[in-house]
Design an enzyme around this catalytic site. Structure first.
Site, PDB file in Angstrom:
ATOM      1  N   SER A  94     -12.977  -5.802   8.944  1.00 47.31           N
ATOM      2  CA  SER A  94     -12.277  -5.310   7.767  1.00 47.31           C
ATOM      3  C   SER A  94     -13.287  -4.915   6.712  1.00 47.31           C
ATOM      4  CB  SER A  94     -11.377  -6.427   7.224  1.00 47.31           C
ATOM      5  OG  SER A  94     -10.955  -6.123   5.920  1.00 47.31           O
ATOM      6  N   CYS A 119       0.823  -1.228   0.000  1.00 47.21           N
ATOM      7  CA  CYS A 119       0.000   0.000   0.000  1.00 47.21           C
ATOM      8  C   CYS A 119       0.845   1.260   0.000  1.00 47.21           C
ATOM      9  CB  CYS A 119      -0.900   0.053   1.239  1.00 47.21           C
ATOM     10  SG  CYS A 119      -1.184  -1.477   2.096  1.00 47.21           S
ATOM     11  N   CYS A 178      -5.287  -2.638  -1.049  1.00 50.17           N
ATOM     12  CA  CYS A 178      -6.213  -3.713  -1.427  1.00 50.17           C
ATOM     13  C   CYS A 178      -7.270  -3.195  -2.399  1.00 50.17           C
ATOM     14  CB  CYS A 178      -6.872  -4.300  -0.188  1.00 50.17           C
ATOM     15  SG  CYS A 178      -5.691  -4.991   0.979  1.00 50.17           S
ATOM     16  N   CYS A 226      -2.655   3.106   3.050  1.00 50.84           N
ATOM     17  CA  CYS A 226      -3.343   2.013   3.740  1.00 50.84           C
ATOM     18  C   CYS A 226      -4.408   2.557   4.689  1.00 50.84           C
ATOM     19  CB  CYS A 226      -2.343   1.136   4.495  1.00 50.84           C
ATOM     20  SG  CYS A 226      -3.097  -0.410   5.055  1.00 50.84           S
ATOM     21  N   ASP A 227      -5.296   1.658   5.102  1.00 51.02           N
ATOM     22  CA  ASP A 227      -6.568   1.977   5.744  1.00 51.02           C
ATOM     23  C   ASP A 227      -6.559   3.185   6.683  1.00 51.02           C
ATOM     24  OD1 ASP A 227      -7.081  -0.333   4.433  1.00 51.02           O
ATOM     25  OD2 ASP A 227      -7.870  -1.434   6.132  1.00 51.02           O
ATOM     26  N   LYS A 228      -5.816   3.101   7.783  1.00 54.46           N
ATOM     27  CA  LYS A 228      -5.900   4.149   8.808  1.00 54.46           C
ATOM     28  C   LYS A 228      -5.112   5.392   8.434  1.00 54.46           C
ATOM     29  CE  LYS A 228      -8.249   1.121  10.775  1.00 54.46           C
ATOM     30  NZ  LYS A 228      -7.991   0.164   9.707  1.00 54.46           N
TER      31      LYS A 228
END
Length: 577
Positions: A479, A56, A201, A129-131
């Site tokens: 998730s 990521c 992702c 990435c996510d956070k």
């Protein structure tokens, strides 16, 4: 010295670059090869979450160089710095996942401290990435400087046996392997091809959901989030973002001019219609909090409830971010929402133009395959639903994208687990029954600590073919790649003595995603009696360090699990010091 392009007399960087008293400061800039002209220009922080932790983040360094070129083109002086990320795909399924949500706060804090310490005038933030996406946006809103967000881009899908595959397929393959339905050799083949490039992702999991949010909320340039990470066109968007932040600085358009209640509502619409991650119900309130706005889980879910779901993305649907980009991306999605009267068009964007003006420029239409016309959606309500009831007085959230209406009501006896590891072991051993509601508690922000995601457990259930035959509820998170009837963010969390701390194996739980209810078949008196006998929160092994500190500071999930008083409590504006 050449005349500066901007008058710095009211900019923060004057404190480190203007006047005789700042000669020592300028010495440091000369030491880094800067010219007098560059020192006289506005300083723009270019913050990235680059690291070698995961794909990521690996291309963010390259894109940061492009953003710096854009800043220079527009007569600014870029100053690059990095912050951390914790990548959920690698942190998943073990103790490391406790670091994930706490990293959002660490990212926002470290960006804030860097900008304050060096008196930067504006910010370009790159995240993958996510956070790291909400963390970067939270910092922008907290500092309230001219800001442009740049997403690092998604990973390309892998290919196996002629079909696209993602990391979600690998997590689910673990469950198939445990169930004896997939050989070790086949699992190894899949893991080797599922993630073929740099990027986050590819499904509409949390990273891509929050990337869509960054465009919808106005902090990212239109269509800038869609191109996959390896595409060279990402660099052009980064250059344009560097130029755009200088335009915002010139016009004095700051992050809170862009992030308003209306723009937060626009963002929630886009999450709903794309079947986005339930984590948006955590991150949108946290971004709002930085601006001193009250936009809680209830508010997010109210928008989800009356927004049609019409973008067919994984995990509920078929397609990935690359496919959405190829049919026109988030701008086409928002154009469809506008047709239904579901967009606030007067919101400011990072271009310096309104959302309505930006959408007027979009010529492409819904393709009918990835993006359905809003008049003929996949379902008439959003892909994510809020729940409330005697088991979740402060609310809970469930993703229903891809779940047929007849499977959106579930009643069954609870099987209670005190942590995710216990639940995963039970799933691995098939020590549960069809028709049960698996309850995983003590995984909230404070009690976990860290509010872990449960993808390993939910993916194993899906891999065993049990995703529709059991339900799962937790005070932790799921998730964005989670499938099945899985309810997260149950509040108050167990550590706060919420009802999820009080239920016992065998209690009958009802989840109704159509009416928005989550109840346990206990009377108020029975719950009160159990509360009186409750022994208090479970002790954790985290008695010092960052996670202990996080557990002491973190607030309720429905308010975004934030760790400071936010914009409402401010007594000064950084930019005006």
């Amino acid at each position: 010295m050449n005349k500066p392009a901007f008058d710095k007399s009211n900019l923060p960087s004057r404190h480190v670059s203007v006047g005789p008293a700042r000669a020592p400061h300028r010495s440091f800039y000369y030491a880094m090869g800067m010219t007098a002209e560059e020192i006289a220009q506005p300083f723009v922080g270019v913050a990235t979450c680059w690291n070698e932790a995961a794909p990521c983040n690996i291309s963010l360094n390259r894109q940061a160089q492009a953003a710096k070129i854009g800043v220079k083109h527009a007569a600014g002086t870029p100053r690059e710095f990095t912050t951390i990320t914790v990548t959920d795909g690698i942190a998943m399924g073990h103790e490391g996942m406790r670091s994930s949500l706490a990293s959002r706060e660490a990212i926002a804090d470290s960006v804030e401290l860097t900008v304050r310490g060096h008196c930067y005038d504006a910010l370009v933030g790159l995240a993958g990435c996510d956070k790291s996406l909400p963390g970067m946006m939270m910092a922008m809103v907290r500092l309230n400087v001219p800001s442009v967000f740049v997403y690092g881009g998604s990973i390309l899908p892998g290919t196996m046996n002629g079909k696209d595959v993602t990391v979600q397929d690998v997590f689910e393959a673990v469950g198939q392997h445990q169930a004896g339905q997939l050989s070790t050799c086949e699992l190894e083949k899949l893991e080797a091809v599922a993630c073929p490039s740099a990027g986050a992702c590819g499904g509409q999991f949390t990273a891509n959901t929050m990337a869509c949010v960054s465009e919808a909320i106005g902090l990212a340039l239109p269509n800038s989030t869609g191109a996959p990470a390896p595409y060279e066109s990402r660099d052009q968007y980064a250059v344009a973002s560097g130029e755009a932040v200088m335009n915002l600085l010139e016009k004095n358009i700051r992050a809170r001019d862009i992030v308003t209640l209306k723009s937060l509502e626009n963002a929630a619409r886009v999450v709903a219609c794309t079947g986005g991650s339930t984590n948006a119900g955590l991150h949108l309130p946290a971004i709002a909090h930085e601006a001193g706005l009250e936009f809680y889980l209830d508010d997010v879910c109210e928008i989800f409830r009356d927004t049609p779901y019409f973008v067919d993305l994984k995990p509920g649907g078929q397609y990935v971010a690359k496919d959405l980009f190829e049919v026109g991306g988030v701008p086409v999605v928002m154009k469809e929402l506008r047709k239904a009267g579901l967009m606030h068009e007067d919101c400011m964007t990072a271009t310096g133009r309104s959302m309505g003006e930006e959408l007027d420029l979009i010529e492409r239409e819904a393709d009918g395959r990835v993006i359905y016309p809003v008049e003929t959606p996949i379902t008439k309500t959003g892909g994510v639903v809020g729940l409330k009831g005697n088991l979740a007085p402060e609310g809970a959230i469930v993703k229903v994208a891809g779940i047929a209406a007849q499977h959106q009501i579930f009643t069954g006896p609870a099987r209670v687990f005190e942590c995710e590891e216990d639940a995963f072991e039970a799933v691995k051993e098939r020590a549960y029954e069809e028709g049960e509601v698996l309850v995983i508690r003590n995984e909230g922000p404070s009690g976990g600590p860290g509010m872990r995601e449960m993808l390993s457990t939910t993916a194993a259930l899906s891999g065993q073919g049990m995703g529709k035959k059991v339900a799962l509820i937790t005070d932790g998170r799921f998730s964005g790649a989670t499938r099945g009837f899985c309810v997260g963010h149950v509040g108050p969390e167990a550590a706060a003595g919420g009802p999820i701390a009080l239920i016992e194996t065998g209690d009958v739980v009802t989840i109704n995603a159509i009416s928005g209810e989550l109840n346990v078949d206990l009377t108020d008196e029975e719950l009160a009696e159990r509360k009186a006998n409750w022994k208090g929160p479970r002790e954790t092994i985290y008695a010092s360090g960052a996670l202990w500190k996080y557990s002491q500071l973190v607030g309720p999930t429905y308010q975004g699990a934030v760790t400071h008083p936010g914009g409402k409590a401010e007594r000064h504006a950084y930019f005006d010091l």
